[in-house]
Design a protein around this motif. Structure first.
Motif, PDB file in Angstrom:
ATOM      1  N   ARG A  70      36.881  65.663  57.541  1.00  0.00           N
ATOM      2  CA  ARG A  70      37.078  64.275  57.974  1.00  0.00           C
ATOM      3  C   ARG A  70      37.001  64.163  59.492  1.00  0.00           C
ATOM      4  O   ARG A  70      36.397  63.233  60.041  1.00  0.00           O
ATOM      5  N   GLU A  73      33.427  64.267  60.622  1.00  0.00           N
ATOM      6  CA  GLU A  73      32.731  63.009  60.334  1.00  0.00           C
ATOM      7  C   GLU A  73      32.924  62.012  61.463  1.00  0.00           C
ATOM      8  O   GLU A  73      31.977  61.341  61.889  1.00  0.00           O
ATOM      9  N   ILE A  74      34.155  61.944  61.969  1.00  0.00           N
ATOM     10  CA  ILE A  74      34.447  60.998  63.051  1.00  0.00           C
ATOM     11  C   ILE A  74      33.844  61.478  64.362  1.00  0.00           C
ATOM     12  O   ILE A  74      33.262  60.707  65.125  1.00  0.00           O
ATOM     13  N   SER A  78      29.153  60.228  61.889  1.00  0.00           N
ATOM     14  CA  SER A  78      28.654  59.925  60.547  1.00  0.00           C
ATOM     15  C   SER A  78      29.575  58.975  59.801  1.00  0.00           C
ATOM     16  O   SER A  78      29.200  58.410  58.775  1.00  0.00           O
ATOM     17  N   ALA A  79      30.794  58.795  60.297  1.00  0.00           N
ATOM     18  CA  ALA A  79      31.737  57.848  59.700  1.00  0.00           C
ATOM     19  C   ALA A  79      32.668  57.336  60.788  1.00  0.00           C
ATOM     20  O   ALA A  79      32.901  58.008  61.795  1.00  0.00           O
ATOM     21  N   GLU A  80      33.191  56.133  60.577  1.00  0.00           N
ATOM     22  CA  GLU A  80      34.140  55.539  61.515  1.00  0.00           C
ATOM     23  C   GLU A  80      35.556  55.703  60.984  1.00  0.00           C
ATOM     24  O   GLU A  80      35.765  55.795  59.772  1.00  0.00           O
ATOM     25  N   THR A  82      39.380  54.905  59.773  1.00  0.00           N
ATOM     26  CA  THR A  82      40.002  53.790  59.068  1.00  0.00           C
ATOM     27  C   THR A  82      41.103  53.190  59.938  1.00  0.00           C
ATOM     28  O   THR A  82      41.568  53.807  60.900  1.00  0.00           O
TER      29      THR A  82
END
Length: 281
Positions: A70, A73-74, A78-80, A82
């Motif tokens: 996780r 990813e941040i 690749s992902a923001e 939460t």
């Protein structure tokens, strides 16, 4: 220790030729039997505690692996994050959201995250900085760092080829191969330092237990690994060859060398070992 105590306690009882159930129930026999019963209870408690510790360790490793995925990813973009991940932080927010750095407006992920982490750690070896200026240039392309457990096939010292390699590497006839420890993985993106297409170099000590080391990508990207014991000692590595003249592990010094018929002489480049981060590999 439990085994030694258990054997010691049973010695007086074994001197009797008859089973304990039919032996005279004198005070000494009763005391020995009671102590043996307590020791067996302790052994059972110890075994149960070890089983629980192993189960908890496994849970920790699985949870840590998920958190590392996780985090990456941040960091990579690749992902923001939460809202829950943001608001549960107390490192950045104390009633007012800080201003976004102008030079990073619109950036993907967190640029330079891992270089910043290593820089903030203030690493030193023998009171000297463990990361040199030339190291920092290479670390600009560091994109991911992972920490996970590793183990050798068969456990400590059970692989004859590994024991022979350990003896050759350490010069000790009775050299032992560690059963396992921590694996540090460093993922580098495209760069001009690692030799494109070159095979990664595996240390002799663990050459018989590690998976294929792989090779450097055509753009210089590579995955380097450090194999450490539980105490943190490096016992093996998978390293990438550096391009000529770009190895941060050595200092390049230039001096003049006099030559016949040459007023100013000629310049000579000399490579000398220097303290740096990459000799760990």
């Amino acid at each position: 220790a439990g085994s030694v105590c258990e054997q010691t306690m049973w010695l007086p009882l074994r001197s009797f030729t008859r089973p304990l159930s039919s032996a005279p129930r004198g005070p000494l026999i009763r005391r020995l039997a009671a102590v043996d019963s307590l020791q067996r209870r302790y052994t059972a408690l110890e075994e149960e505690t070890i089983r629980k510790q192993r189960a908890l360790q496994l849970q920790l490793r699985e949870a840590a692996a998920e958190l590392q995925v996780r985090r990456q990813e941040i960091v990579s973009g690749s992902a923001e994050p939460t809202d829950a991940e943001v608001t549960s932080s107390d490192a950045f927010f104390s009633g007012r959201e800080p201003d976004e750095p102008e030079d990073l407006a619109g950036a993907v992920g967190i640029p330079g995250f891992w270089k910043g982490v290593l820089g903030g750690a203030d690493l030193h070896v023998n009171e000297e900085p463990a990361v040199s200026e030339r190291d920092w240039e290479v670390l600009e392309s560091l994109e991911e760092v992972r920490v996970e457990p590793w183990s050798t096939p068969g456990g400590e010292g059970d692989n004859d080829e590994m024991v022979a390699a350990a003896a050759a590497a350490t010069g000790e006839e009775e050299a032992q191969v560690p059963a396992g420890g921590h694996l540090l993985t460093f993922c580098f993106g495209p760069n001009r330092f690692f030799e494109p297409g070159a095979a990664l170099l595996s240390s002799e000590l663990l050459a018989h237990s590690l998976d294929g080391a792989g090779s450097v990508g055509p753009d210089g990207s590579a995955v380097l690994r450090l194999y450490c014991t539980e105490e943190g000692d490096v016992v093996g590595a998978a390293a990438a060859p550096f391009c000529e003249g770009r190895d941060p592990r050595s200092k390049v010094m230039v001096r003049k060398r006099k030559g016949k018929g040459k007023a100013g002489g000629e310049r000579q480049r000399l490579g000398r070992p220097g303290a740096a981060f990459f000799p760990l590999f």
